[in-house]
Design an enzyme around this catalytic site. Sequence first.
Site, PDB file in Angstrom:
ATOM      1  CE1 TYR A 171      -4.402  -1.178   0.151  1.00 33.78           C
ATOM      2  CE2 TYR A 171      -3.125  -3.102   1.051  1.00 33.78           C
ATOM      3  CZ  TYR A 171      -4.348  -2.582   0.459  1.00 33.78           C
ATOM      4  OH  TYR A 171      -5.296  -3.395   0.231  1.00 33.78           O
ATOM      5  CD  GLU A 184      -5.213   0.165   3.549  1.00 35.56           C
ATOM      6  OE1 GLU A 184      -6.052  -0.533   3.322  1.00 35.56           O
ATOM      7  OE2 GLU A 184      -4.092  -0.156   4.461  1.00 35.56           O
ATOM      8  CG  ASN A 228      -0.936   5.504  12.907  1.00 36.48           C
ATOM      9  OD1 ASN A 228      -1.373   6.540  12.300  1.00 36.48           O
ATOM     10  ND2 ASN A 228      -0.274   4.574  12.422  1.00 36.48           N
ATOM     11  CB  CYS A 275      -1.977   1.606  10.453  1.00 33.46           C
ATOM     12  SG  CYS A 275      -1.106   1.817   9.017  1.00 33.46           S
TER      13      CYS A 275
END
Length: 436
Positions: free
Chosen positions: A10, A161, A214, A268
């Site tokens: 990705y 994404e 994150n 993630c």
Amino acid sequence: MRISIFGMGYVGAVCAACMAQRGHTIIGVDVSQEKVAMVNAGKSPIVEPGLDELLAAGKAAGRISATTNYMDAIYNSDITFIAVPTPSLKNGDLSLDYIEAVSREIGYALRDKKERHTVIVRSTVLPGTVLKVVKPILEDCSQKKAGVDFGLGINPEFLRESTAIRDYDEPPMTVVGAFDDETARVMAQLYSDLSAPFICKPIEIAEMIKYTCNVWHATKVAFANEIGSIAKAVGVDGREVMDVVCQDHKLNLSRYYMKPGFAFGGSCLPKDVRALNYRAGKLDVKTPLISSIMPSNENQVRRAFDIIEGLGKRNIGMLGLSFKAETDDLRESPLVELAEMLIGKGYKLSIFDRNVSFASVHGANKDYIHGKIPHVSSLLAQDEHQLMAESDVLVLGNQDKSFLSMLESWPDDKYLVDLTGFMTHPSDANKQGICW
């Protein structure tokens, strides 16, 4: 610039396409012959809106190629990005097997290269990884010294994404951790055409920035879900509550995650929450909020199951299986977990997800789908209309916009469970929202 990217997943594939669009010459490196062949044909190895077109344009312009030969890639580039996976281990720590393997390859290739080369870690790694793992391997295998004979740094990615190309073109910031001044200069030049602030910090700080972002995103999802669950219990629509909270742009940051809904997933957030929590435990630092994020997320999957179970029907149709619309990524998808719970309890389940169906035949996730979750993938329906006709309960699993038309045609006397927020009104007898 001449750039090689190790890993055509990705991150690597998106970066290859976006960098080529800016005039750079890109060599993709991967151990998968299938991914290499797809990139060399100008096709995307993953499902990501707009990526096929960008890769095709880059290939047509002669700016993109791919290979399994890491030596040639290093010799014919000046900058190397490491963009390989760092999957979770059972204890929550990260596996650095891929990072270590490509670091050795790059190091051996640098041994006989006379020109200065810059090595940049793009993969998400915990603080200390670049200096304590990558640097020693590179120096040992190359017999050269970082900061003197070759450049070293980290450049965390902030790509979501399904919106990765836009995120690359319009980032909130560009973060680089540089071991030496020349690496900082090279990276500043590479990103000079982006309008976002260029932030250069010591490597450990850059590593920690990525994890902080994150884990913060994961925390916001869990927080909004808990507020939504409490709100529903007292007869309040949690979406209205959080909509007002999000109007405070001074103190309450980022609207993207701050909304009640289903559990987070993907490659993630779950991995990074576990890894930072594991590291805190190793340091004897108590982190009760971070420690509670994954249980809270798992509870949100259980809440969805409980709502379905409470309806008393056995024929379930699920729209969406990937963790997010417009992607085929099933890694740690909460919808896969929900499907497995329903299967385990004997429900008759049918699933429609056009991106996953594509990936099961053509995509990079084909081996994962058939090897890891064959019992779930065998339930994929090719006809969404037949699925709806045969289901007593329809579950809206992700925010694929095409599901809206299906929602509009769903009969009022049948049950609906909305995990995404498509419903325009709070729950009633037949239509249940997970947090509203």
